[in-house]
Enzyme design. Structure first.
Site, PDB file in Angstrom:
ATOM      1  N   GLU A  29      38.625  50.587  38.167  1.00 39.94           N
ATOM      2  CA  GLU A  29      37.181  50.505  38.441  1.00 39.94           C
ATOM      3  C   GLU A  29      36.416  51.822  38.247  1.00 39.94           C
ATOM      4  O   GLU A  29      35.291  51.821  37.734  1.00 39.94           O
ATOM      5  CB  GLU A  29      36.921  49.957  39.847  1.00 39.94           C
ATOM      6  CG  GLU A  29      37.295  48.485  40.027  1.00 39.94           C
ATOM      7  CD  GLU A  29      38.795  48.228  40.150  1.00 39.94           C
ATOM      8  OE1 GLU A  29      39.543  49.201  40.433  1.00 39.94           O
ATOM      9  OE2 GLU A  29      39.244  47.079  39.964  1.00 39.94           O
ATOM     10  N   GLU A  38      43.506  34.638  38.351  1.00 38.32           N
ATOM     11  CA  GLU A  38      44.268  35.622  37.561  1.00 38.32           C
ATOM     12  C   GLU A  38      44.594  35.073  36.170  1.00 38.32           C
ATOM     13  O   GLU A  38      44.553  35.803  35.180  1.00 38.32           O
ATOM     14  CB  GLU A  38      45.578  36.003  38.277  1.00 38.32           C
ATOM     15  CG  GLU A  38      45.404  36.635  39.648  1.00 38.32           C
ATOM     16  CD  GLU A  38      44.831  38.050  39.612  1.00 38.32           C
ATOM     17  OE1 GLU A  38      44.524  38.555  38.515  1.00 38.32           O
ATOM     18  OE2 GLU A  38      44.674  38.640  40.704  1.00 38.32           O
ATOM     19  N   ASP A  90      34.118  40.913  44.797  1.00 34.93           N
ATOM     20  CA  ASP A  90      33.621  41.803  43.731  1.00 34.93           C
ATOM     21  C   ASP A  90      33.124  41.137  42.448  1.00 34.93           C
ATOM     22  O   ASP A  90      31.934  41.179  42.097  1.00 34.93           O
ATOM     23  CB  ASP A  90      34.695  42.856  43.387  1.00 34.93           C
ATOM     24  CG  ASP A  90      36.119  42.284  43.278  1.00 34.93           C
ATOM     25  OD1 ASP A  90      36.274  41.059  43.319  1.00 34.93           O
ATOM     26  OD2 ASP A  90      37.066  43.086  43.130  1.00 34.93           O
ATOM     27  N   ARG A 133      43.071  37.138  33.015  1.00 32.38           N
ATOM     28  CA  ARG A 133      44.060  37.889  32.213  1.00 32.38           C
ATOM     29  C   ARG A 133      44.440  37.130  30.932  1.00 32.38           C
ATOM     30  O   ARG A 133      44.348  37.674  29.838  1.00 32.38           O
ATOM     31  CB  ARG A 133      45.318  38.160  33.040  1.00 32.38           C
ATOM     32  CG  ARG A 133      45.044  39.015  34.260  1.00 32.38           C
ATOM     33  CD  ARG A 133      46.305  39.404  35.001  1.00 32.38           C
ATOM     34  NE  ARG A 133      45.965  39.824  36.358  1.00 32.38           N
ATOM     35  CZ  ARG A 133      46.548  40.822  37.007  1.00 32.38           C
ATOM     36  NH1 ARG A 133      47.494  41.516  36.451  1.00 32.38           N
ATOM     37  NH2 ARG A 133      46.184  41.145  38.239  1.00 32.38           N
TER      38      ARG A 133
HETATM   39  C1  DMJ Z   1      41.663  43.311  37.883  1.00 32.94           C
HETATM   40  O1  DMJ Z   1      42.541  42.267  37.783  1.00 32.94           O
HETATM   41  C2  DMJ Z   1      40.245  42.857  37.761  1.00 32.94           C
HETATM   42  O2  DMJ Z   1      39.430  43.928  37.440  1.00 32.94           O
HETATM   43  C3  DMJ Z   1      39.744  42.183  39.009  1.00 32.94           C
HETATM   44  O3  DMJ Z   1      38.401  41.830  38.937  1.00 32.94           O
HETATM   45  C4  DMJ Z   1      39.921  43.105  40.191  1.00 32.94           C
HETATM   46  N1  DMJ Z   1      41.272  43.589  40.301  1.00 32.94           N
HETATM   47  C5  DMJ Z   1      41.951  44.069  39.129  1.00 32.94           C
HETATM   48  C6  DMJ Z   1      41.860  45.541  38.908  1.00 32.94           C
HETATM   49  O4  DMJ Z   1      41.820  46.352  39.979  1.00 32.94           O
END
Ligand code: DMJ
Length: 566
Positions: free
Chosen positions: A469, A183, A317, A187
């Site tokens: 998404e 994270e 993902d 971020r």
């Molecule tokens: C975000 O922090 C990023 O896109 C991550 O890859 C997946 N989760 C969240 C958004 O849903």
């Protein structure tokens, strides 16, 4: 001198005059061309111009120079632009509609931002109903850093300036508790690197470097796979510090774009070697199905821990997302990324994509998981896949991927459009074509008492966390196909968000988007709503040259990073 001998001189003067007129016309044309192509050149400080188009560095640190960087194939649709003014061609009515929708998204951003500034400035997030601050990301002000490039793109320069002022005081060398490396990277690090490239503010690169260096010891596991959570303070002073952790595919495999960009901009190759080693360990680890990487891996041995858990959703993902994006980032110079991506996508087609049982919608495709056998569950998180496939299809000339991308994109949108709110659920279980419904399934279906189940779905988790998404894929599909229906879909989603999620101070997630009773807000607004959801919606209604996919690659938190070019 007689009149005959004067004739050549007169002729010469005529030629010189014509020559000068042509030169003046050409120069004027060039000036007009540049000003029209980049109208903002006249209004922006010099730094903006310099850094929005910095020199391309084809290296990942001073000792890794990439020789085979190419332009790769064009990703974006050939949108019509006037040849002289380089203006996006649309009717005045089309422009008015597009710009008014874009403005509505910007106002939405300002509403959420002003609420955050008023009630939670400096904290990671605002709780949008109780109007209290919350710290989930070490309290450095995640919303400020995550939203930074969105502000730049939306031309909110005053807000941007206040945000950078806050960032200049953050000490990224210490953490109160162990922080999530994933994270923090996507971020904070991604946010600052992107905003640096857009704005040219050197302080942001300095801070990104400080944070990148502070996190480097987290790679000191026996295999070099990073630990998930890391105490920066201890990690920097205690060489024996080792937290207990089980590697999670998305967490170990989604640091690459950020660390590669850091290596490129600072000239320090260590940043690159750390993440390249991660790719190599994952590449070499034994898998049951080629290209499908199990979700959990040991940092001690580099071996996967449960071969029967595979997904393109939670915990996995963005590892897949980054394979094609790493390849794009280096302009195709490292072929390993392409090979790994293509292997994964081939297996995804074979094992995870299924047709459903939705009445009158035989076109819809569903993306399931493996959980000790096939599991017909699709998550909101995996709705990034249509966008990824569309980008990969263009880059690697895989037309079938685009067909599947369009159909999966339809499914993600349908999941929104078939709930009582017009907003998509966190996940749902689908009925598969030609698979008979058993007793257990029927029982689950009946048990969803508070929920209006869309046709073809037998179980649903109606949480909505303001995730990006689906609008991310709509934006990419629009840029790739030029099909304006994606703008209509995005607009409908935005109207639903406005209707159900808006609070007095910001926007909130929901408990059950398909409820047959009252729709209840959950008092949560993650920073990715500002960084991703609103940015993708805004870009969907911008002209296609704004952050073109042919120039930029988005990190998984929607922070655009410049791609390498020859
Ligand atoms: C975000 O922090 C990023 O896109 C991550 O890859 C997946 N989760 C969240 C958004 O849903």
């Amino acid at each position: 001198m007689n009149s005959l001998s004067k004739a050549p001189w007169k002729l010469n003067r005529l030629f010189i005059s014509i020559f000068l007129i042509v030169v003046i016309l050409l120069v004027t044309y060039q000036v007009f061309f540049i000003v029209n192509q980049y109208p903002d050149i006249l209004n922006k400080p010099k730094e903006w111009w310099n850094h929005a188009y910095p020199p391309r560095l084809n290296r990942l640190g001073n000792d890794v120079v990439l020789k085979n960087v190419t332009s790769l194939k064009k990703i974006q649709y050939d949108f019509p632009y006037s040849s002289f003014r380089r203006e996006f061609i649309e009717t005045p009515e089309e422009r008015e509609l597009r710009e008014s929708r874009r403005e509505s998204i910007k106002q939405g951003f300002l509403h959420a931002w002003n609420g955050y500034v008023k009630y939670a400035w400096g904290a990671d997030e605002i709780l949008p109903i109780s109007n209290l601050p919350r710290n989930s990301y070490n309290g450095w002000g995640a919303s400020i850093v995550d939203a930074l490039d969105t502000m730049w793109i939306m031309d909110l320069k005053e807000e941007f300036k206040n945000a950078t002022e806050h960032i200049s005081h953050i000490n990224f060398n210490s953490s109160v508790i162990p922080i999530s490396i994933f994270e923090t990277t996507i971020r904070y690090l991604g946010g600052m690197l992107s905003a640096y490239e857009l704005s040219g503010d050197e302080m942001l690169l300095e801070k990104a470097k400080q944070l990148g260096e502070a996190m480097i010891p987290c790679f000191n596991s026996p295999t070099g796979l990073p630990y998930n959570n890391w105490n920066l303070t201890r990690g920097l002073i205690d060489g024996t510090y080792k937290p207990y952790s089980t590697g999670i595919l998305a967490q170990v495999g989604t640091l690459h774009l950020e660390y590669m960009k850091l290596a490129q901009l600072t000239g320090n190759s260590t940043f690159f070697y750390k993440v390249q080693n991660v790719t190599d360990v994952l590449d070499k680890a034994v898998k049951k199905i080629p290209g499908l990487y199990p979700t959990f891996i040991s940092q001690e041995t580099g071996r996967f821990l449960n071969y029967d858990v595979v997904s393109f959703g939670a915990n996995a993902d963005s590892f897949y997302e980054y394979l094609i994006k790493q390849y794009l980032f280096v302009g195709g110079a490292i072929d390993q990324y392409r090979r790994m991506y293509e292997e994964s996508i081939d297996s995804m087609h074979e094992y995870l994509i299924k047709e459903g049982q939705v009445k009158n919608r035989p076109d819809l495709l569903f993306l399931g998981e493996i959980y000790h056998g096939f599991l017909p569950r699709m998550e909101h998180l995996s709705c990034f896949v249509p966008g990824m496939l569309a980008i990969g299809s263009k880059t690697l000339n895989r037309p079938k991927d685009l067909e599947v991308a369009i159909k999966l994109g339809e499914t993600c949108y349908w999941a929104y459009n078939s709930t009582t709110t017009g907003i998509g659920p966190e996940d749902f279980y689908f009925l598969q074509k030609n698979v008979t419904v058993d007793e257990k399934t029927r029982w689950m279906q009946k048990n969803q008492k508070d929920t209006v189940l869309p046709d073809g779905i037998y179980k649903l988790n109606g949480n909505y966390l303001l995730r990006p998404e689906t609008v991310e894929s709509l934006f990419i599909l629009y840029r790739v196909t030029g099909d304006k229906s994606y703008q209509e879909k995005g607009w409908k989603i935005w109207k639903a968000i406005e209707k159900w999620c808006k609070t007095e101070s910001a926007y909130s997630g929901l408990y059950n988007v398909a409820s047959n009773k009252e729709i209840v807000q959950n008092n949560n607004m993650e920073s990715f709503f500002l960084a991703e959801t609103l940015k993708y919606l805004y870009l969907l209604f911008s002209t296609p040259d704004v952050i073109s996919l042919d120039d930029y690659v988005f990190n998984t938190e929607a922070h655009p990073l410049l791609r390498m070019k020859p």
